[in-house]
Design a protein around this motif. Sequence first.
Motif, PDB file in Angstrom:
ATOM      1  N   VAL A 180       5.150  -4.445   5.653  1.00 11.22           N
ATOM      2  CA  VAL A 180       4.207  -5.016   4.678  1.00 11.22           C
ATOM      3  C   VAL A 180       5.035  -5.749   3.616  1.00 11.22           C
ATOM      4  N   HIS A 181       6.194  -5.169   3.307  1.00 10.90           N
ATOM      5  CA  HIS A 181       7.189  -5.838   2.457  1.00 10.90           C
ATOM      6  C   HIS A 181       8.344  -6.312   3.347  1.00 10.90           C
ATOM      7  N   GLY A 182       8.631  -7.618   3.280  1.00 15.46           N
ATOM      8  CA  GLY A 182       9.544  -8.235   4.240  1.00 15.46           C
ATOM      9  C   GLY A 182      11.012  -7.863   4.082  1.00 15.46           C
ATOM     10  N   GLY A 183      11.385  -7.251   2.958  1.00 12.68           N
ATOM     11  CA  GLY A 183      12.798  -6.936   2.718  1.00 12.68           C
ATOM     12  C   GLY A 183      13.146  -5.474   2.958  1.00 12.68           C
ATOM     13  N   GLU A 184      12.242  -4.740   3.615  1.00  8.71           N
ATOM     14  CA  GLU A 184      12.470  -3.307   3.844  1.00  8.71           C
ATOM     15  C   GLU A 184      12.857  -3.109   5.314  1.00  8.71           C
ATOM     16  N   TYR A 185      14.173  -3.169   5.564  1.00  9.54           N
ATOM     17  CA  TYR A 185      14.636  -3.327   6.947  1.00  9.54           C
ATOM     18  C   TYR A 185      14.582  -2.077   7.832  1.00  9.54           C
ATOM     19  N   LEU A 229       4.790   2.082   7.203  1.00  8.81           N
ATOM     20  CA  LEU A 229       6.219   2.359   7.030  1.00  8.81           C
ATOM     21  C   LEU A 229       6.837   1.397   6.008  1.00  8.81           C
ATOM     22  N   HIS A 230       7.420   1.967   4.978  1.00  7.37           N
ATOM     23  CA  HIS A 230       8.093   1.191   3.937  1.00  7.37           C
ATOM     24  C   HIS A 230       9.504   1.743   3.726  1.00  7.37           C
ATOM     25  N   GLY A 231      10.155   1.253   2.663  1.00  7.20           N
ATOM     26  CA  GLY A 231      11.458   1.746   2.246  1.00  7.20           C
ATOM     27  C   GLY A 231      11.758   1.144   0.890  1.00  7.20           C
ATOM     28  N   GLY A 232      12.901   1.471   0.336  1.00 11.94           N
ATOM     29  CA  GLY A 232      13.298   0.821  -0.899  1.00 11.94           C
ATOM     30  C   GLY A 232      13.474  -0.662  -0.627  1.00 11.94           C
TER      31      GLY A 232
HETATM   32 ZN    ZN Z   1       7.295  -1.459   0.514  1.00 10.75          ZN
END
Ligand code: ZN
Length: 317
Positions: free
Chosen positions: A53-58, A139-142
């Motif tokens: 959903v956020h493109g920089g959370e690899y 699924l996300h991340g920092g």
């Molecule tokens: Zn995120």
Amino acid sequence: MTFTDFFDTIGIRFEAGTKTRGFIPVPGTPVEMPCTIICGTRPGRQILITGGVHGGEYPCIETAIQLGLHLQPAEISGTVVVVHPVNPPAFFAKLQYYGPHDGKNLNRVFPGKALGTASERIAYVVSQLQQCSDFFIDLHGGDIHEALLPFVIYSRLGGDEVAAQSREVSSFLGFPYVVGSVSDNGSIGGAANSGVPGLLAELGMCGRWSAEEVEEYIEAVRNTLRGLGVIEGTFVRHEDVKYLDSMQVLTAQHTGCWYPSKELGEEVASGEKLGEIRDFFGEVLSTYYAERGGILLYVVTSLAIVTGDPLCAVGVS
Ligand SMILES: [Zn+2]
């Protein structure tokens, strides 16, 4: 609506015991979301898994890609749809938080709008997919400039039954912390408001990824799918997960340089200083404090900070 109905409308057909790959178009935008539909050989739950959903959370994006590759119809009861990633233009733009077409944070515009901006239209399509599912795993991340501890957020919205299921399943990942949220414009809030329980997982950080993190993330999701009865195998119930009451997210009141006072994972006391923003002459523009005691779940690592940016978050016990 079922997954079968949804995919029928975009010309993708699948049947029991098959794996189907394709792209979900977002009408009125150049966005096409790569997806894999793993339709089990036995009836069961309908599960939606989204990464990126956020493109920089690899780590989460690679986890979703690997789940699409390796989940097999023979091991599944029900259907698992994996979207990997949700927002390819944001991924290729290497942007944190925001989409390149409208500068909006996709995780703040749920449930989206059919005729809105690009991010709102993406959210609208994801919302339609959510409404086909019995459980939603986001699924996300920092992000690129965010350091964080692994944790899981569940929504308190959608009524007691939906919230209780979201809360319970959030512990299945085995991440150290689970925290409740009442936000209604994020992916899980949107799902909960339409009666679909879900969770938002956070693992990995700072624009990096490693095979070890991805392996850990995949195993966490597989354990969650075991707990949901979607795949077979020994489900591990993690008894040591700590439930936090809420999260105090601090946002920048000024544009300038960010100086956090606390380390990631450090305990903070009520009223304790968390950091300050200074200008280029070292003058303090604003200072930030913990409203209640808790643990520093994430902290922004960039020196540069812009008004409205997140700074850090305290998980309050
Ligand atoms: Zn995120």
